[in-house]
Design a protein around this motif. Structure first.
Motif, short mmCIF file in Angstrom:
data_model
loop_
_atom_site.label_atom_id
_atom_site.label_comp_id
_atom_site.label_asym_id
_atom_site.label_seq_id
_atom_site.Cartn_x
_atom_site.Cartn_y
_atom_site.Cartn_z
N UNK A 50 23.32 -9.36 49.36
CA UNK A 50 22.61 -10.53 49.83
C UNK A 50 21.84 -10.35 51.10
N UNK A 51 21.85 -9.14 51.67
CA UNK A 51 21.15 -8.90 52.92
C UNK A 51 19.69 -8.53 52.66
N UNK A 52 18.80 -9.06 53.49
CA UNK A 52 17.41 -8.65 53.44
C UNK A 52 17.25 -7.48 54.40
N UNK A 53 16.69 -6.32 53.95
CA UNK A 53 16.61 -5.16 54.82
C UNK A 53 16.09 -5.49 56.21
N UNK A 54 14.80 -5.69 56.40
CA UNK A 54 14.27 -6.15 57.68
C UNK A 54 14.76 -5.39 58.89
N UNK A 55 15.40 -4.22 58.67
CA UNK A 55 16.01 -3.52 59.78
C UNK A 55 15.04 -2.83 60.70
N UNK A 56 13.82 -2.57 60.23
CA UNK A 56 12.85 -1.86 61.07
C UNK A 56 12.50 -2.67 62.31
N UNK A 57 12.28 -3.96 62.12
CA UNK A 57 11.95 -4.82 63.26
C UNK A 57 13.14 -4.93 64.22
N UNK A 58 14.34 -5.00 63.67
CA UNK A 58 15.55 -5.07 64.50
C UNK A 58 15.69 -3.78 65.30
N UNK A 59 15.48 -2.65 64.63
CA UNK A 59 15.60 -1.34 65.28
C UNK A 59 14.63 -1.17 66.43
N UNK A 60 13.35 -1.46 66.17
CA UNK A 60 12.33 -1.25 67.21
C UNK A 60 12.41 -2.28 68.31
N UNK A 61 12.80 -3.50 67.98
CA UNK A 61 13.00 -4.53 69.00
C UNK A 61 14.06 -4.08 69.99
N UNK A 62 15.13 -3.48 69.46
CA UNK A 62 16.22 -2.99 70.30
C UNK A 62 15.78 -1.75 71.10
#
Length: 355
Positions: A50-62
């Motif tokens: 049920x997770x939406x990947x979207x991890x790239x924005x999380x990664x670069x934001x951090x």
């Protein structure tokens, strides 16, 4: 005050776009530039959990310490059935407005393309159209598999120029050891003859190219029976246990750091796999394994995932799993930074950006 410069990094799935962005972003930040990140179109497909990947924005934001909300950093989503599915209008002006709001605080903006360069072409928001609208120079990231990879690099650069966008060059990534000399001695000059620069030749690193057991489980949504402490193991190969024991042993011994996919009733094959370099056992069909298998897996520290899908479906699902860097993946981030510094032409990129 430095005038804002934009670089649009595009490529196909699993080509290494994000790792290139991470490496370049950290290098620019270290050099004293204020670096921002923008991903106008993210992949909105959910995993089985049920997770939406979207991890790239999380990664670069951090990584960059950005204060902008994720919804502004990555304002639109897409997927294989995006037409009429996602509750949003694909509005180019909204994308440009979000980009303008974020970029006002930075010297350099790194823009990452969608899962495919052609995604959202039907609404005029494919990667090249967005690069042109955001006044960004385009870097093509190409995963090297064979000689067609050179053709792909030339074709994408030609397309960028034909669409009146600015082609900065190509970074070849995940280059197999056997092709490294060819990429340097044949691909690079051929690309130059076509009028384009080679900005980097990055060799394959399993730590960045191979998915982890955790990413396999996230995609399948299966039940983890044992091995909770070793979910960060890399999966470099896949072996399907649909063969006789004698035939299976040859494949099991040959493949290292592998996922073995088999039915829970194949205890003999599961035990044999656990005596070789196995990263994870994936048991299909909802068949609970023999207690001996779980005991041996627990002893070896090998995760065992129980899933209710059939073997064919599991193979199809796992073929879509790619390695994704996460904010807590310090080793992977360090390797991305190291790869960029060692194998990419940072000074050429600085010159292209006019910094």
């Amino acid at each position: 005050m430095i005038n804002l410069k934009n670089l649009f990094i595009m490529g196909n799935p699993d080509c290494g776009k994000t790792t290139v962005v991470v490496g370049l972003a950290l290098k620019l930040k270290e050099a004293g530039y204020k670096v921002g990140y923008f991903k106008p179109v993210d992949n909105g497909r959910k995993t089985a959990t049920g997770k939406v990947p979207g991890g790239d924005a999380v990664l670069l934001k951090d990584a960059l310490g950005m204060e902008a909300p994720l919804g502004l950093i990555s304002p639109a989503k897409t997927g294989p059935s995006y037409l009429g599915i996602f509750d949003q209008d694909y509005n180019l002006q909204q994308i440009k407005s979000a980009f303008k709001e974020i970029s006002s605080d930075y010297d350099v903006m790194l823009v990452e393309g969608a899962i495919f360069p052609y995604a959202l072409s039907s609404v005029g928001m494919d990667s090249v159209s967005l690069a042109r609208e955001l006044d960004s120079m385009v870097v093509n990231v190409v995963k090297v598999e064979n000689d067609f990879s050179l053709d792909l690099a030339i074709m994408y650069n030609n397309y960028v120029v034909c669409r009146q966008a600015q082609a900065a060059g190509t970074i070849f990534v995940n280059v197999p050891r056997a092709l490294q000399a060819k990429v340097e001695g044949v691909f690079r000059p051929a690309l130059a003859d076509a009028g384009y620069k080679t900005l980097g030749i990055i060799p394959n690193r399993p730590e960045l190219s191979s998915p982890t057991v955790a990413e396999y489980q996230e995609r399948l949504g299966g039940e983890l029976l044992v091995g909770h402490d070793n979910m960060d193991r890399l999966v470099e190969d896949v072996v399907v246990g649909a063969m006789t024991m004698d035939s299976a042993l040859t494949y099991l011994r040959r493949a290292a750091n592998k996922a073995v996919i088999l039915g829970g009733d194949r205890a003999d094959l599961a035990l044999a796999a656990l005596e070789t370099h196995t990263s994870v056992l994936v048991l299909t069909g909802g068949l609970y394994p023999d207690v001996k298998v779980l005991a041996k897996a627990g002893e070896k520290g090998v995760p065992v995932i129980l899933t209710y899908q059939d073997t064919y479906t599991v193979i199809e699902m796992l073929s879509q799993v790619h390695r994704h860097l996460k904010p807590n993946d310090k080793i992977g981030i360090a390797i991305a930074r190291e790869n960029f510094e060692q194998y990419c032409d940072y000074h050429a990129i600085i010159e292209i950006l006019g910094l």
